[in-house]
Design a protein around this motif. Structure first.
Motif, PDB file in Angstrom:
ATOM      1  N   ASN A  12       0.849  -1.183   0.000  1.00 48.26           N
ATOM      2  CA  ASN A  12       0.000   0.000   0.000  1.00 48.26           C
ATOM      3  C   ASN A  12       0.894   1.246   0.000  1.00 48.26           C
ATOM      4  O   ASN A  12       1.599   1.523   0.965  1.00 48.26           O
ATOM      5  CB  ASN A  12      -0.911  -0.010   1.226  1.00 48.26           C
ATOM      6  N   ARG A  13       0.850   1.964  -1.106  1.00 49.43           N
ATOM      7  CA  ARG A  13       1.681   3.164  -1.285  1.00 49.43           C
ATOM      8  C   ARG A  13       1.387   4.221  -0.219  1.00 49.43           C
ATOM      9  O   ARG A  13       2.254   5.015   0.137  1.00 49.43           O
ATOM     10  CB  ARG A  13       1.434   3.746  -2.672  1.00 49.43           C
ATOM     11  N   LYS A  14       0.174   4.223   0.329  1.00 46.95           N
ATOM     12  CA  LYS A  14      -0.234   5.231   1.306  1.00 46.95           C
ATOM     13  C   LYS A  14       0.021   4.803   2.754  1.00 46.95           C
ATOM     14  O   LYS A  14      -0.343   5.527   3.679  1.00 46.95           O
ATOM     15  CB  LYS A  14      -1.723   5.554   1.142  1.00 46.95           C
ATOM     16  N   SER A  15       0.651   3.661   2.956  1.00 47.60           N
ATOM     17  CA  SER A  15       0.929   3.219   4.328  1.00 47.60           C
ATOM     18  C   SER A  15       1.973   4.139   4.956  1.00 47.60           C
ATOM     19  O   SER A  15       2.820   4.716   4.271  1.00 47.60           O
ATOM     20  CB  SER A  15       1.414   1.768   4.344  1.00 47.60           C
ATOM     21  N   GLY A  16       1.894   4.263   6.266  1.00 47.53           N
ATOM     22  CA  GLY A  16       2.792   5.164   6.985  1.00 47.53           C
ATOM     23  C   GLY A  16       4.258   4.865   6.756  1.00 47.53           C
ATOM     24  O   GLY A  16       5.074   5.774   6.576  1.00 47.53           O
ATOM     25  N   THR A  17       4.621   3.603   6.738  1.00 52.95           N
ATOM     26  CA  THR A  17       6.029   3.225   6.562  1.00 52.95           C
ATOM     27  C   THR A  17       6.539   3.616   5.186  1.00 52.95           C
ATOM     28  O   THR A  17       7.651   4.130   5.053  1.00 52.95           O
ATOM     29  CB  THR A  17       6.213   1.711   6.802  1.00 52.95           C
ATOM     30  N   VAL A  18       5.744   3.392   4.157  1.00 50.41           N
ATOM     31  CA  VAL A  18       6.153   3.760   2.796  1.00 50.41           C
ATOM     32  C   VAL A  18       6.275   5.271   2.681  1.00 50.41           C
ATOM     33  O   VAL A  18       7.219   5.783   2.068  1.00 50.41           O
ATOM     34  CB  VAL A  18       5.181   3.192   1.739  1.00 50.41           C
ATOM     35  N   MET A  19       5.333   5.987   3.286  1.00 52.37           N
ATOM     36  CA  MET A  19       5.382   7.452   3.236  1.00 52.37           C
ATOM     37  C   MET A  19       6.645   7.976   3.920  1.00 52.37           C
ATOM     38  O   MET A  19       7.263   8.931   3.441  1.00 52.37           O
ATOM     39  CB  MET A  19       4.140   8.047   3.900  1.00 52.37           C
ATOM     40  N   SER A  20       7.060   7.352   5.026  1.00 50.02           N
ATOM     41  CA  SER A  20       8.246   7.848   5.730  1.00 50.02           C
ATOM     42  C   SER A  20       9.546   7.386   5.075  1.00 50.02           C
ATOM     43  O   SER A  20      10.515   8.145   5.033  1.00 50.02           O
ATOM     44  CB  SER A  20       8.209   7.452   7.205  1.00 50.02           C
ATOM     45  N   LEU A  21       9.587   6.173   4.540  1.00 49.11           N
ATOM     46  CA  LEU A  21      10.810   5.680   3.877  1.00 49.11           C
ATOM     47  C   LEU A  21      10.965   6.234   2.469  1.00 49.11           C
ATOM     48  O   LEU A  21      12.073   6.389   1.985  1.00 49.11           O
ATOM     49  CB  LEU A  21      10.780   4.150   3.767  1.00 49.11           C
ATOM     50  N   GLY A  22       9.848   6.435   1.812  1.00 47.55           N
ATOM     51  CA  GLY A  22       9.848   6.741   0.388  1.00 47.55           C
ATOM     52  C   GLY A  22       9.589   5.460  -0.387  1.00 47.55           C
ATOM     53  O   GLY A  22      10.057   4.381   0.009  1.00 47.55           O
ATOM     54  N   ALA A  23       8.841   5.551  -1.473  1.00 45.59           N
ATOM     55  CA  ALA A  23       8.433   4.368  -2.228  1.00 45.59           C
ATOM     56  C   ALA A  23       9.618   3.573  -2.762  1.00 45.59           C
ATOM     57  O   ALA A  23       9.671   2.348  -2.627  1.00 45.59           O
ATOM     58  CB  ALA A  23       7.507   4.773  -3.370  1.00 45.59           C
ATOM     59  N   ASP A  24      10.580   4.242  -3.368  1.00 44.54           N
ATOM     60  CA  ASP A  24      11.732   3.534  -3.942  1.00 44.54           C
ATOM     61  C   ASP A  24      12.535   2.804  -2.872  1.00 44.54           C
ATOM     62  O   ASP A  24      12.946   1.654  -3.070  1.00 44.54           O
ATOM     63  CB  ASP A  24      12.642   4.499  -4.708  1.00 44.54           C
ATOM     64  N   ALA A  25      12.754   3.455  -1.742  1.00 40.24           N
ATOM     65  CA  ALA A  25      13.515   2.831  -0.652  1.00 40.24           C
ATOM     66  C   ALA A  25      12.754   1.638  -0.075  1.00 40.24           C
ATOM     67  O   ALA A  25      13.356   0.608   0.252  1.00 40.24           O
ATOM     68  CB  ALA A  25      13.814   3.849   0.449  1.00 40.24           C
ATOM     69  N   ALA A  26      11.441   1.749   0.035  1.00 43.80           N
ATOM     70  CA  ALA A  26      10.632   0.643   0.559  1.00 43.80           C
ATOM     71  C   ALA A  26      10.692  -0.565  -0.371  1.00 43.80           C
ATOM     72  O   ALA A  26      10.875  -1.703   0.074  1.00 43.80           O
ATOM     73  CB  ALA A  26       9.189   1.094   0.761  1.00 43.80           C
ATOM     74  N   VAL A  27      10.571  -0.319  -1.675  1.00 42.44           N
ATOM     75  CA  VAL A  27      10.641  -1.407  -2.656  1.00 42.44           C
ATOM     76  C   VAL A  27      12.004  -2.081  -2.598  1.00 42.44           C
ATOM     77  O   VAL A  27      12.112  -3.311  -2.565  1.00 42.44           O
ATOM     78  CB  VAL A  27      10.339  -0.890  -4.076  1.00 42.44           C
ATOM     79  N   LYS A  28      13.072  -1.308  -2.574  1.00 43.22           N
ATOM     80  CA  LYS A  28      14.422  -1.871  -2.529  1.00 43.22           C
ATOM     81  C   LYS A  28      14.633  -2.685  -1.253  1.00 43.22           C
ATOM     82  O   LYS A  28      15.223  -3.769  -1.290  1.00 43.22           O
ATOM     83  CB  LYS A  28      15.464  -0.766  -2.629  1.00 43.22           C
ATOM     84  N   LEU A  29      14.176  -2.178  -0.125  1.00 45.41           N
ATOM     85  CA  LEU A  29      14.305  -2.892   1.146  1.00 45.41           C
ATOM     86  C   LEU A  29      13.628  -4.254   1.059  1.00 45.41           C
ATOM     87  O   LEU A  29      14.213  -5.281   1.437  1.00 45.41           O
ATOM     88  CB  LEU A  29      13.701  -2.062   2.279  1.00 45.41           C
TER      89      LEU A  29
END
Length: 130
Positions: A12-29
């Motif tokens: 979910n792109r709108k989840s708090g963790t993705v919003m704080s990490l950034g989408a690209d960083a979340a995907v890479k992680l």
């Protein structure tokens, strides 16, 4: 540890963790942490209803696992779709409370939860409706 062929990870792109990490960083992680368990990790960011995204990803040859990242509300829809299919479902704590993920014994911290998920054993869980 068994290496599985393919996982679809729906985040979910709108989840708090993705919003704080950034989408690209979340995907890479996610890709980096799950690479030890799966030959191929397909990460898909979505907004809104996850059910149509999941339906599209299940067409053709199904993955070994579907991993859903978001809050408890995000995780409930794919659980209902996958119930009884034999497809393994995993969940990532990207929401506020993450009660489902915590009830399974996983950390609410995304990095720790990914490590735990990569090493996890498959088990059945009860499904209920209220």
């Amino acid at each position: 540890m068994e290496i599985w062929r393919k996982a679809h990870v729906l985040i979910n792109r709108k989840s708090g963790t993705v919003m704080s990490l950034g989408a690209d960083a979340a995907v890479k992680l996610v890709e980096d942490k799950l690479a030890s368990r799966f030959e191929k990790v397909n990460v898909h960011l979505f907004e809104g209803d996850v059910a149509p995204v999941l339906a599209e990803k299940l067409k053709g040859q199904p993955p070994d696992a579907v991993i859903v990242g978001g809050g408890d509300g995000t995780i409930s829809a794919p659980a209902a779709v996958l119930k009884g299919t034999g497809t393994v479902m995993g969940a990532l704590p990207l929401g506020t409370m993450n009660l489902f993920v915590r009830s399974l014994g996983f950390s609410p911290n995304i990095q720790q939860a990914l490590t735990e998920l990569a090493d996890a054993e498959v088990r059945d869980v009860d499904v209920g409706m209220a």
